[in-house]
Motif scaffolding. Structure first.
Motif, PDB file in Angstrom:
ATOM      1  N   PRO A 123       0.846  -1.318   0.362  1.00 26.18           N
ATOM      2  CA  PRO A 123      -0.205  -0.108  -0.063  1.00 26.18           C
ATOM      3  C   PRO A 123       0.720   1.373   0.475  1.00 26.18           C
ATOM      4  N   THR A 124       1.282   1.112  -1.134  1.00 25.59           N
ATOM      5  CA  THR A 124       2.347   2.598  -1.492  1.00 25.59           C
ATOM      6  C   THR A 124       2.215   3.138  -2.247  1.00 25.59           C
ATOM      7  N   PRO A 125       2.415   4.410  -3.195  1.00 24.80           N
ATOM      8  CA  PRO A 125       2.116   4.789  -4.270  1.00 24.80           C
ATOM      9  C   PRO A 125       3.461   4.683  -4.604  1.00 24.80           C
ATOM     10  N   GLU A 126       4.327   4.413  -4.578  1.00 29.24           N
ATOM     11  CA  GLU A 126       5.487   3.224  -6.033  1.00 29.24           C
ATOM     12  C   GLU A 126       4.542   2.287  -6.603  1.00 29.24           C
ATOM     13  N   THR A 127       4.060   1.468  -5.322  1.00 27.51           N
ATOM     14  CA  THR A 127       3.511   0.453  -6.481  1.00 27.51           C
ATOM     15  C   THR A 127       2.949   0.415  -7.961  1.00 27.51           C
ATOM     16  N   TYR A 128       2.428   1.636  -7.582  1.00 22.30           N
ATOM     17  CA  TYR A 128       1.516   1.702  -8.978  1.00 22.30           C
ATOM     18  C   TYR A 128       2.659   3.328  -9.864  1.00 22.30           C
ATOM     19  N   LYS A 129       3.083   3.666  -9.602  1.00 24.49           N
ATOM     20  CA  LYS A 129       4.148   4.803 -10.374  1.00 24.49           C
ATOM     21  C   LYS A 129       5.443   3.788 -10.791  1.00 24.49           C
ATOM     22  N   GLY A 130       5.751   2.799 -10.148  1.00 23.60           N
ATOM     23  CA  GLY A 130       7.557   1.709 -10.720  1.00 23.60           C
ATOM     24  C   GLY A 130       8.116   2.738  -8.830  1.00 23.60           C
ATOM     25  N   GLY A 131       8.977   1.952  -9.182  1.00 23.09           N
ATOM     26  CA  GLY A 131      10.229   2.823  -8.109  1.00 23.09           C
ATOM     27  C   GLY A 131      10.559   1.939  -6.825  1.00 23.09           C
ATOM     28  N   ILE A 132      10.166   0.837  -7.412  1.00 23.15           N
ATOM     29  CA  ILE A 132       9.671  -0.283  -5.966  1.00 23.15           C
ATOM     30  C   ILE A 132       9.695  -1.672  -7.222  1.00 23.15           C
ATOM     31  N   SER A 133      11.321  -2.132  -6.633  1.00 22.85           N
ATOM     32  CA  SER A 133      11.481  -3.659  -8.031  1.00 22.85           C
ATOM     33  C   SER A 133      10.445  -4.511  -7.307  1.00 22.85           C
ATOM     34  N   ALA A 134      10.347  -6.267  -7.757  1.00 28.01           N
ATOM     35  CA  ALA A 134       9.544  -6.857  -7.590  1.00 28.01           C
ATOM     36  C   ALA A 134      10.523  -7.548  -6.901  1.00 28.01           C
ATOM     37  N   GLU A 135      11.756  -7.580  -6.087  1.00 22.96           N
ATOM     38  CA  GLU A 135      12.730  -8.256  -5.672  1.00 22.96           C
ATOM     39  C   GLU A 135      12.820  -8.033  -4.279  1.00 22.96           C
ATOM     40  N   GLN A 136      12.364  -6.098  -4.128  1.00 24.48           N
ATOM     41  CA  GLN A 136      12.865  -5.150  -2.647  1.00 24.48           C
ATOM     42  C   GLN A 136      10.771  -5.256  -1.753  1.00 24.48           C
ATOM     43  N   ILE A 137      10.317  -5.902  -2.935  1.00 17.91           N
ATOM     44  CA  ILE A 137       8.628  -6.152  -1.933  1.00 17.91           C
ATOM     45  C   ILE A 137       8.410  -6.803  -0.719  1.00 17.91           C
ATOM     46  N   PRO A 138       8.821  -8.567  -0.736  1.00 19.60           N
ATOM     47  CA  PRO A 138       9.144  -8.896   0.532  1.00 19.60           C
ATOM     48  C   PRO A 138       9.584  -7.902   1.877  1.00 19.60           C
ATOM     49  N   TYR A 139      10.782  -7.543   1.376  1.00 17.28           N
ATOM     50  CA  TYR A 139      11.452  -7.070   2.446  1.00 17.28           C
ATOM     51  C   TYR A 139      10.739  -5.532   2.836  1.00 17.28           C
ATOM     52  N   ILE A 140      10.300  -4.530   1.927  1.00 24.49           N
ATOM     53  CA  ILE A 140       9.572  -3.380   2.378  1.00 24.49           C
ATOM     54  C   ILE A 140       8.934  -4.000   3.285  1.00 24.49           C
ATOM     55  N   ALA A 141       7.752  -5.480   2.548  1.00 26.31           N
ATOM     56  CA  ALA A 141       6.559  -5.564   3.056  1.00 26.31           C
ATOM     57  C   ALA A 141       6.973  -6.268   4.580  1.00 26.31           C
TER      58      ALA A 141
END
Length: 172
Positions: free
Chosen positions: A98-116
């Motif tokens: 639930p972050t704007p970067e999810t929709y606009k880019g800025g977070i790669s698939a590899e980064q998702i679990p660490y940020i989550a």
């Protein structure tokens, strides 16, 4: 509000964690041979917080720490503190952040679990607009607050955190 370097963060994180390495790690990064942070970085490598393959050209101890590096080191540390966090990393691999970067880019698939993981445990909430800005640098003040929250989470269980459980459900 000064920017924190990789070596400074490594020193702080190695002091905050209660985890102890099973064995010492030899010098992994040649650019740390005579650097003051060598022991702290080696400790974090031995504990699994830092993956040497993330730094194929050397650790770069005086480079500014990115917010993503901070989040990844914390997340991998949590995964070492309790197996439930390792499972949470796997469960959130395909979650929707639930972050704007999810929709606009800025977070790669590899980064998702660490940020989550850091979001779900409340260690890092992001900025007022909901963004995480993983490529930005971070300040000493931010790191201090984050490490205090990390210390409270290390060694607990992943299922204790409602927001993390929701991100896990979405991911699975």
């Amino acid at each position: 509000n000064g920017t924190i370097t990789r070596s400074e963060y490594a020193a702080l994180l190695s002091r905050v964690t209660t985890l102890k390495p099973a064995s010492s790690t030899s010098d992994v990064f040649p650019d740390l041979k005579t650097h003051w942070s060598k022991e702290e970085v080696n400790k974090l490598v031995a504990l699994g917080f830092i993956d040497p393959s993330d730094y194929p050209n050397g650790f770069g101890p005086e480079k500014p720490l990115t917010r993503y590096e901070m989040m990844k080191w914390i997340s991998t540390g949590l995964a070492k503190s309790d197996p439930s966090f390792q499972q949470a990393l796997a469960d959130t691999k395909n979650t929707l952040l639930p972050t704007p970067e999810t929709y606009k880019g800025g977070i790669s698939a590899e980064q998702i679990p660490y940020i989550a993981l850091v979001k779900g445990t409340g260690i890092i909430e992001g900025f007022e607009d909901g963004s995480f800005r993983p490529s930005n640098t971070t300040t000493r003040a931010e790191v201090t607050a984050i490490l205090l929250r990390y210390a409270k989470v290390e060694g607990t269980r992943a299922d204790k955190y409602r927001a993390l459980n929701e991100l896990r459900e979405v991911g699975t």
